[in-house]
Design a protein around this motif. Sequence first.
Motif, mmCIF file in Angstrom:
data_model
loop_
_atom_site.group_PDB
_atom_site.id
_atom_site.type_symbol
_atom_site.label_atom_id
_atom_site.label_comp_id
_atom_site.label_asym_id
_atom_site.label_seq_id
_atom_site.Cartn_x
_atom_site.Cartn_y
_atom_site.Cartn_z
ATOM 1 N N ASP B 357 19.747 -15.878 -22.988
ATOM 2 C CA ASP B 357 18.176 -15.753 -23.591
ATOM 3 C C ASP B 357 17.554 -14.490 -23.587
ATOM 4 O OD1 ASP B 357 17.831 -17.871 -22.472
ATOM 5 O OD2 ASP B 357 17.875 -19.616 -23.703
ATOM 6 N N PHE B 358 17.487 -14.376 -22.131
ATOM 7 C CA PHE B 358 16.191 -13.691 -21.818
ATOM 8 C C PHE B 358 16.080 -12.362 -21.615
ATOM 9 C CE2 PHE B 358 13.832 -12.949 -17.616
ATOM 10 C CZ PHE B 358 12.024 -13.327 -18.441
ATOM 11 N N LEU B 359 16.550 -11.609 -20.741
ATOM 12 C CA LEU B 359 17.659 -10.584 -20.833
ATOM 13 C C LEU B 359 18.160 -9.492 -20.917
ATOM 14 C CD1 LEU B 359 14.539 -8.772 -17.798
ATOM 15 C CD2 LEU B 359 14.100 -9.171 -20.414
ATOM 16 N N ILE B 360 19.351 -10.589 -20.834
ATOM 17 C CA ILE B 360 21.218 -9.615 -20.717
ATOM 18 C C ILE B 360 20.936 -10.409 -21.986
ATOM 19 C CG2 ILE B 360 22.894 -10.372 -19.266
ATOM 20 C CD1 ILE B 360 21.532 -11.533 -16.686
ATOM 21 N N HIS B 361 22.135 -8.713 -22.310
ATOM 22 C CA HIS B 361 22.476 -8.272 -23.986
ATOM 23 C C HIS B 361 23.851 -8.172 -23.031
ATOM 24 C CE1 HIS B 361 22.888 -7.374 -28.159
ATOM 25 N NE2 HIS B 361 21.647 -7.815 -27.477
ATOM 26 N N ALA B 362 24.658 -9.502 -24.557
ATOM 27 C CA ALA B 362 25.882 -8.879 -24.351
ATOM 28 C C ALA B 362 26.574 -7.974 -24.912
ATOM 29 C CB ALA B 362 26.663 -10.290 -25.569
#
Lengths: 430, 529
Positions: B357-362
Amino acid sequence: MAENVLLRHEDVPDIHKLDVYLAHDGYAAARKALTTLKPEEVTAQVKESNLRGRGGAGFPAGVKWGFLPKDSDKPVYLCCNADESEPGTFKDRAIIEKNTHILLEGILITCYAINAHTAYIYIRGEFAYGAKCLERALAEAYDQGLFGKDIFGTGFDLEVYVHRGAGAYICGEETGLIESLEGKRAYPRIKPPFPAVYGLFGCPTIVNNVETLACVPSVIKNGPDWFRSIGPESGPGPKIYGVSGHVAKPGMFELPMGMPLREMIYDYAGGIKDGKQLKAVMPAGSSFPVLTPDEIDVHMDFDSMRAIGAFLGTAGIIVMDEDTCMVRALEIIDRFYHHESCGQCSPCREGTGWLHKLLVRLEEGNGKVEDIELIDRICTNMTGNTVCVLADAAAMPTQSYLTKFRDEFVAHVTQGGCPLKKVAVQPEAA
Amino acid sequence: MPTLVIDGQEVTVEDGLNVIQAAEQAGIEVPHYCYHPGLSISGNCRMCLVEIESMPKLQIGCNTRVSDGMVVKTTSERAKHAQAAVLEFLLINHPIDCPVCDQAGECKLQDYYMLYGAYKSEMQLEAKVQKGKVVDLGPEVVLDEERCILCARCTRFCDEITQTGELGIFERGDHSRISLFPGKKLDNPYSGNVVDVCPVGALTSKDFRFKSRVWYLEKTPSTCTRCATGCNIDIYHRQGEIFRFRPRQNPDVNEYWMCDEGRHWYKSFQQDSRIPTPLVRDGLSFAVASWDGAGTAAAQAVRRTQDEHGPEAVAAIVGAKATNEEAFLLSRLLREQIGSTQTAGLAWSPADAFHDDFLIHADKNPNTHGLKSLGLLNGGGEAEAVLSAAEQGQVKVLFILGADLVSAFGQERIDSALGETTVILLDTDYNGTTEYADIVMPIAAAVETDGTCTNQAGRVQRLSQAFPPPGEAKAGWEALALLSTHLDGPDSVSITDVFGELTHSVPAFTGLTYGKIGLLGAPLAGVGS
Ligand SMILES: Cc1cc2nc3c(=O)[nH]c(=O)nc-3n(C[C@H](O)[C@H](O)[C@H](O)COP(=O)(O)O)c2cc1C
Ligand code: SF4
């Protein structure tokens, strides 16, 4: 003064026991405060008494309490600073061990005044016995309803916790203490904000020294006027002077504020041991300037000391006789600060170690004349530029030694070592 | 909006700034180590001591809020003296091993040392405190304790940003050192950031260290294409080789940070699998072709199919790694030059792709949002529908732009869908889908082209060409312009041109210009910034 206040155990044996303490008017001041005075009236009386902090800085206690925000909905905490680690200082320990209840009573009154329902006594880790004394006294007092819920039927609640430190000088610095109490490294905080606004767990907090708090019951019991009449008006009250070092009768003496230093050394402490001459005295623990024999006619109170460029500090008087090597004495002092710097601020972390290394070098006979100037310059650069005043506390005595005993430092260079050749230098503590 | 005077210069700044920030706005750098705008104030280094009129003691700039009427002197005699003294303290126990230190060239100790003039060293080497060298902290980071100035930026990063708390300061005074808490390793998904925040050479990147002196590297601002977040980055490169990505500050996207996966993403652009030249199928293998030859072959295949089966028999699948411009040009080509509406977007990510839930997107595609705005992606079944149509013999020519269909749909599916289809493929690398191609056009990777991607929040951000693509590969938009001319369509002369056309025909892009997007990007119409 007729009877000791802080060292009352010298007059009343077993005063550390609750029944004895109660039989001698114990907790009467607390009862008076809680049942007849409003909190702000207690604060006003303490302000009026001119009681100044005994932890070293001499800040007026009532004024400090007055800094608490009026409109905060956070809990207020009291921290009793029982970390007593200043070299040559052993006054708080006596109160804690021998006159325990006067401290607890002071805490109770103070908490009432500042509307705190939780107090922590942060006690130096090495004071294992002191912590036991506090726990024992607290248990007795809780039993009698003097702590806990609904004290004296007033509805006022107070919980007191004894917290043992893990052993560092810096835990005595009030914000280092707070961090340590929160379970962190005792890194002093940058100020502002001050603890009164943002202290323990981010809540308004008052930190007071043991001796300061132990003075509070007498203010309430006898009134501010009485308190102000003891010693100089601007910083009055009963005071414990500790005299150690090369004196015939080292010890603790409770006397009014403002005693002449000379009297403390020559009358109360019995003069210099073995009939020797006085060479130097550190009147305020180790963190403040050293005094020479021609400076000891000063009165030991906050303002008189300041007037001669000295400080009252903890009034831990360290006496040195004519045989003392001032280079070595300073090397020991700076070893202490090197060991105790928390390491947070660049000037202190690096400066304390550097000073110590240079002093070892001088004492061992490997120094250069320029080192003396270098030490002085390092001190100047350390002063006034750090998070807490430990850096100043190292720099101040160091510069005073250099100034007042310069010849000895030069002699260590020109003669390739200590002219007094007393003791080998101890290896640097890792 | 307080107005104050800094070094004789009057400035008006927003409320709540500290002296360092306010000075920065006036173009004045107050030297500092521990202060970092993305971290809490620590105030330990004491480097930013400045003089403030009416305050007797020097104040640290980082912890001093500016107020109206304040008069700050950052370079007065006293301030400079104090700053120089702090620097001297910091260097006392420093090993001064710049010649072998990886940080040299971007080290704040070096920088300020030059600024404040050289001192003769007052401390002999053997008297310095000795500490650990090459301490392994985790997969990304190595620590040199002797170079560390204990500014606590790294510990604060792990405490405050990742909240993983691996690092602490241990011991006291000048024996203090940064270390891992027992049983911990510095292996959180953002651990590489501690190297960036380290102002000196104490924390170095295992990946980057000793590969190049930083002053030999060029820096190109761009956007990370590893996932749909689109962290802003700088590409550090030399002669067509990338040495590292570093986060570039963007308060609206990634602040100061990027993830380790993104940091390593540069490697994906320089693998052996790059396609060097256009190719045309020759039986079971490919023959090297010229761009003109490939373009001609493609145009012929398209026109033949159009004539025999109608325009809808020509289709395209655009992967969400294609830029907005590439996707726009290809869909326009189909629509206007061929008359086909069959351009489908494809945003495929592995189902188990790591995200937080910070920067890394699925979503591991940089431009899914862009394809949506272009109308190429809606429910997500578009590419699937094209493949089904191909299976039923309705699609005879398929353009594939930046999409590995085999990864997305599996070998079997692609076998049955594309067995009979003429495939015109535009991509950077050989992959599972390449062998289905009949015409291959090598295009530039994200680091080799200009263009824009729209991140998951609808922010249009620029990619910048760090260096030209390898071999004969062309920027995707150039390859598509070439195709367009082979199909009697318009040419495109520059990326700004293409973007201009895009903004005129796609409503979501209304009001944007390539220049307006700038280095920090700009939100699509209707998206709050
Ligand atoms: C390095 C350092 C160590 C200190 N140690 C102590 C200590 O051991 N006990 C103490 O009461 N105050 C100590 N102080 C002073 C406290 O910070 C604080 O001023 C004091 O507890 C306030 O109490 P008072 O106002 O009652 O004096 C220390 C200060 C410094 C800078
Ligand atoms: S002055 Fe020294 S002891 Fe105080 S916070 Fe700074 S480093 Fe720690």
